[in-house]
Scaffold this active site. Structure first.
Site, short mmCIF file in Angstrom:
data_model
loop_
_atom_site.label_atom_id
_atom_site.label_comp_id
_atom_site.label_asym_id
_atom_site.label_seq_id
_atom_site.Cartn_x
_atom_site.Cartn_y
_atom_site.Cartn_z
N SER A 15 66.14 29.79 28.09
CA SER A 15 66.98 30.46 29.08
C SER A 15 66.60 29.98 30.48
CB SER A 15 66.79 31.98 29.01
OG SER A 15 65.43 32.33 29.29
N GLY A 16 67.37 30.43 31.46
CA GLY A 16 67.02 30.27 32.87
C GLY A 16 66.82 28.83 33.31
N VAL A 62 53.25 29.08 24.29
CA VAL A 62 52.44 28.21 25.15
C VAL A 62 51.05 28.79 25.43
CG1 VAL A 62 54.45 27.13 26.21
CG2 VAL A 62 53.41 29.14 27.31
N ASN A 88 57.19 24.97 32.42
CA ASN A 88 58.05 25.93 33.10
C ASN A 88 57.98 27.34 32.52
OD1 ASN A 88 60.63 26.86 34.53
ND2 ASN A 88 61.24 26.95 32.39
N TYR A 156 51.36 38.68 37.89
CA TYR A 156 52.30 37.56 38.05
C TYR A 156 51.99 36.79 39.32
CZ TYR A 156 56.76 35.08 38.40
OH TYR A 156 57.73 34.11 38.51
N THR A 191 68.65 34.91 37.59
CA THR A 191 68.41 34.65 36.18
C THR A 191 68.28 35.96 35.43
OG1 THR A 191 66.02 34.57 36.51
CG2 THR A 191 67.22 32.47 36.66
N MET A 193 65.84 37.04 33.65
CA MET A 193 64.54 37.66 33.81
C MET A 193 64.46 38.52 35.07
SD MET A 193 60.69 35.99 33.79
CE MET A 193 60.72 35.22 35.40
#
Length: 256
Positions: A15-16, A62, A88, A156, A191, A193
């Site tokens: 996505s995104g 990941v 990414n 984050y 996006t 998210m």
């Protein structure tokens, strides 16, 4: 056709930014290795193929090194090497707030994907690019690594700061191996998210008032920036942080 004949491994292609970049890189001639844990990754690869591109899908978390190693191994086995690695994939969890309230589980999972996932991607990209004679690594950071916010997402934000530091270090270490390492720092994007987080007009306005351009960015705009960093157009750039944020990090007072 700026990526003609090159192989690009992209994480977060479900996505995104990842999906938009896979489509853009393929249109520029690259063969795509789309890596994601989400089933929608297959849809992205199908879209690349439908547009006439060449792509394979690899399911991987990941944050798990063996998954990342297997993804790079599959890419080399399928296409003979890797020229571009776009690390990414990233997450932003609802339970991520301030330093007092954010639980260790949230911090660990965020850092597992956003920091260790990027580190693993760089680790195996460097090994593959040494065999290839060089290449371009792009790591997705964020504007939040450069500014503070009164609506905190502490894990984050800290994770994206780590991505910037990691990028600079790797760029210097590998500069004379013809391996370039740069960061891409998107501003707030329209996006799935972010929009799921900014789920009211008030929340969206709270962000946009700080963006001089007065709008959210688009995933396609980030794909264009990633293309610049992946291609020879940026051949004398390494260790850079390309901020594509509508002017947000340059702003003090925005237009009324």
């Amino acid at each position: 056709m700026r990526l003609q004949g090159r192989v690009a491994l992209i994480t977060g292609t479900g996505s995104g930014i990842g999906r938009a970049t896979a489509l853009r890189f393929a249109a520029e001639g690259a063969r795509i290795v789309g890596v994601d844990i989400a089933p929608s990754n297959e849809e992205t690869v199908d879209a690349v193929r439908a547009a006439g591109g060449e792509a394979i899908a690899v399911r991987a978390d990941v944050a798990v090194e063996s998954d990342v190693a297997a993804a790079f191994g599959r890419a080399e086995a399928e296409y003979g090497g890797i020229d571009v690695a776009f690390n990414n994939a990233g997450i932003m969890l609802d339970a991520d707030t301030d330093a007092i309230a954010t639980a260790d589980e949230t911090i660990d999972r965020t850092f597992g994907v956003n920091v260790k996932g990027v580190l693993y991607g760089c680790r195996y990209a460097v090994e593959a690019m040494r065999r290839r004679g060089g290449g371009s690594i792009i790591n997705t950071a964020s504007f939040v690594a450069s500014v503070g916010a009164a609506t905190p997402q502490i894990a984050y934000t800290a994770s994206k700061g780590a991505v910037l530091s990691l990028t600079r270090e790797l760029a210097v270490v590998h500069a004379r191996e013809n391996i370039r390492v740069n960061a891409l720092s998107p501003g707030p994007l329209r996006t799935e998210m972010l929009m799921s987080f900014l789920d009211t007009p008030e929340k969206r306005h709270r962000r946009l008032v700080h963006v001089p351009m007065g709008r959210f960015g688009e995933a396609d705009e980030m794909a264009s920036a990633a293309l610049f960093l992946a291609s020879d157009d940026s051949s004398y750039m390494t260790g850079a942080n390309l901020q594509v944020d509508g002017g947000l990090t340059a702003a003090y007072v925005t237009p009324e």
